[in-house]
Design a protein around this motif. Structure first.
Motif, PDB file in Angstrom:
ATOM      1  N   TYR A  21     -10.431   1.712   2.556  1.00  0.00           N
ATOM      2  CA  TYR A  21     -10.348   0.523   3.402  1.00  0.00           C
ATOM      3  C   TYR A  21     -10.017   0.904   4.843  1.00  0.00           C
ATOM      4  N   PHE A  22      -9.182   1.919   5.013  1.00  0.00           N
ATOM      5  CA  PHE A  22      -8.785   2.342   6.352  1.00  0.00           C
ATOM      6  C   PHE A  22      -9.995   2.818   7.152  1.00  0.00           C
ATOM      7  N   TYR A  23     -10.793   3.719   6.580  1.00  0.00           N
ATOM      8  CA  TYR A  23     -11.931   4.269   7.315  1.00  0.00           C
ATOM      9  C   TYR A  23     -13.040   3.242   7.514  1.00  0.00           C
ATOM     10  N   ILE A  24     -13.256   2.403   6.507  1.00  0.00           N
ATOM     11  CA  ILE A  24     -14.239   1.336   6.688  1.00  0.00           C
ATOM     12  C   ILE A  24     -13.783   0.395   7.798  1.00  0.00           C
ATOM     13  N   GLY A  25     -12.506   0.041   7.783  1.00  0.00           N
ATOM     14  CA  GLY A  25     -11.969  -0.872   8.796  1.00  0.00           C
ATOM     15  C   GLY A  25     -12.081  -0.303  10.200  1.00  0.00           C
ATOM     16  N   ILE A  26     -11.724   0.966  10.376  1.00  0.00           N
ATOM     17  CA  ILE A  26     -11.783   1.593  11.695  1.00  0.00           C
ATOM     18  C   ILE A  26     -13.230   1.677  12.183  1.00  0.00           C
ATOM     19  N   ASN A  27     -14.143   2.090  11.312  1.00  0.00           N
ATOM     20  CA  ASN A  27     -15.555   2.198  11.702  1.00  0.00           C
ATOM     21  C   ASN A  27     -16.134   0.845  12.100  1.00  0.00           C
ATOM     22  N   LEU A  93     -21.292   1.308   2.899  1.00  0.00           N
ATOM     23  CA  LEU A  93     -21.533   0.996   1.486  1.00  0.00           C
ATOM     24  C   LEU A  93     -21.323   2.230   0.618  1.00  0.00           C
ATOM     25  N   TRP A  94     -21.885   3.373   1.028  1.00  0.00           N
ATOM     26  CA  TRP A  94     -21.706   4.601   0.262  1.00  0.00           C
ATOM     27  C   TRP A  94     -20.244   5.036   0.252  1.00  0.00           C
ATOM     28  N   LEU A  95     -19.570   4.861   1.385  1.00  0.00           N
ATOM     29  CA  LEU A  95     -18.163   5.232   1.458  1.00  0.00           C
ATOM     30  C   LEU A  95     -17.333   4.389   0.496  1.00  0.00           C
ATOM     31  N   MET A  98     -18.479   5.363  -3.431  1.00  0.00           N
ATOM     32  CA  MET A  98     -18.052   6.697  -3.853  1.00  0.00           C
ATOM     33  C   MET A  98     -16.562   6.916  -3.626  1.00  0.00           C
ATOM     34  N   GLY A  99     -16.029   6.274  -2.597  1.00  0.00           N
ATOM     35  CA  GLY A  99     -14.601   6.414  -2.328  1.00  0.00           C
ATOM     36  C   GLY A  99     -13.745   5.857  -3.448  1.00  0.00           C
ATOM     37  N   LYS A 100     -14.165   4.739  -4.049  1.00  0.00           N
ATOM     38  CA  LYS A 100     -13.401   4.158  -5.155  1.00  0.00           C
ATOM     39  C   LYS A 100     -13.370   5.105  -6.349  1.00  0.00           C
ATOM     40  N   ILE A 101     -14.497   5.746  -6.637  1.00  0.00           N
ATOM     41  CA  ILE A 101     -14.530   6.705  -7.745  1.00  0.00           C
ATOM     42  C   ILE A 101     -13.657   7.913  -7.412  1.00  0.00           C
ATOM     43  N   PHE A 102     -13.772   8.429  -6.194  1.00  0.00           N
ATOM     44  CA  PHE A 102     -12.971   9.569  -5.738  1.00  0.00           C
ATOM     45  C   PHE A 102     -11.483   9.304  -5.971  1.00  0.00           C
ATOM     46  N   LEU A 103     -11.018   8.118  -5.592  1.00  0.00           N
ATOM     47  CA  LEU A 103      -9.591   7.794  -5.686  1.00  0.00           C
ATOM     48  C   LEU A 103      -9.135   7.487  -7.110  1.00  0.00           C
ATOM     49  N   ASP A 104     -10.064   7.332  -8.033  1.00  0.00           N
ATOM     50  CA  ASP A 104      -9.687   7.192  -9.443  1.00  0.00           C
ATOM     51  C   ASP A 104      -9.200   8.523 -10.014  1.00  0.00           C
ATOM     52  N   PHE A 105      -9.558   9.629  -9.338  1.00  0.00           N
ATOM     53  CA  PHE A 105      -9.238  10.956  -9.864  1.00  0.00           C
ATOM     54  C   PHE A 105      -8.369  11.800  -8.938  1.00  0.00           C
ATOM     55  N   LEU A 106      -8.460  11.549  -7.654  1.00  0.00           N
ATOM     56  CA  LEU A 106      -7.715  12.358  -6.696  1.00  0.00           C
ATOM     57  C   LEU A 106      -6.849  11.474  -5.799  1.00  0.00           C
ATOM     58  N   LYS A 107      -6.095  12.105  -4.929  1.00  0.00           N
ATOM     59  CA  LYS A 107      -5.087  11.410  -4.135  1.00  0.00           C
ATOM     60  C   LYS A 107      -5.632  10.984  -2.777  1.00  0.00           C
TER      61      LYS A 107
END
Length: 287
Positions: A21-27, A93-95, A98-107
């Protein structure tokens, strides 16, 4: 506009701690600011002032090595500006997906590192390409690149490398495994090396290589994102009876279990995990 909507948006972007959300918001915010600031320049009819070109020149990343000492900051700023609405839309959209999946596994710390590191790696690849290949010799002095594509590509490839057999449903295609999605994306960029946007393709490939390398090194037990980790402050404590020893042991056992699950994902894919293993990994991703 509803005040509660604004407050919720502000919380998601700046206070929730969710880097997607942070990077989407800033962009999005920077895109809107540039778009609105450009209106008076356009309406004024002053032909000598090209506001989009001004933004690209001073906030985009230059291909010319001679410009870098004065434009060193652009290795970060170029990642947050876009050349048109569709450029922004597809990257965000891609961020998000894919970002939601990334954060399901990593920090979140690891997401920050992959996003920013991918953008920096993309810029480095852009510089190398323009200063090595003869085809760019005539345009290297003026060429610049903008957009979060390299950073987003790093997130896409990192996620696909981490959980290659994780599937997402796509319109007209049905369920597609991330490894095939990433390979298709990279193939398109390789084809793009012979197009008018060859410089952009080099940038995207740089981001992809960074995302791939980060996960491969992470599988070997080394986490480059430790650079972003705050060092704990030293404090004096009393010697207590060893009540905390079992807790420490439990923590190390849990970490060992997480490492084993990640190894299993890298070898067999996410779909091969048991229900208990998926639950363990999900809970761990929230800490």
């Amino acid at each position: 506009m509803n005040k509660s909507f604004i407050e919720d948006l502000k919380y998601r972007v700046f206070q929730s701690g969710n880097p997607v959300y942070f990077y989407i918001g800033i962009n999005v915010l920077l895109f809107l600011v540039v778009a609105f600031l450009g209106i008076p320049f356009f309406l004024s009819g002053v032909g000598s002032v090209n506001f989009p070109a001004f933004i690209r020149e001073y906030l985009g990343y230059p291909a010319s090595i001679a410009k870098l000492p004065l434009r060193f900051y652009t290795v970060i700023t170029y990642q947050f500006f876009h050349d048109g609405f569709l450029h922004l839309l597809f990257n965000m959209l891609w961020l998000y997906w894919m970002g939601k999946i990334f954060l399901d596994f990593l920090k979140p710390r690891q997401f920050h590192f992959v996003y920013l590191g991918g953008g920096i790696a993309g810029a480095a690849m852009y510089t190398l390409a323009y200063n090595i290949f003869p085809v760019f010799a005539g345009s290297v002095a003026e060429a610049t690149v903008i957009g979060s594509s390299a950073a987003v590509m790093a997130v896409i490839v990192a996620t696909a490398t981490l959980v290659p057999d994780y599937s997402i449903r796509m319109l007209l295609l049905g369920d597609v495994k991330l490894k095939y999605l990433a390979m298709a994306y990279i193939a398109m960029e390789l084809i793009g090396l012979a197009s008018a946007n060859a410089g952009g393709s080099f940038t995207h490939i740089g981001g992809a290589l960074f995302g791939f390398a980060y996960i491969k090194v992470l599988h070997k037990g080394r986490d480059w994102s430790q650079l972003f980790k705050r060092k704990p402050k030293l404090r004096v404590v009393r010697n207590e009876p060893s009540k905390s020893a079992p807790k420490s042991t439990a923590s190390s056992v849990n970490q060992h279990e997480i490492d084993a699950i990640l190894d299993k994902i890298s070898k067999s894919g996410y779909d091969k995990l048991s229900k208990d293993e998926k639950e363990t990994l999900f809970k761990a991703s929230k800490h």
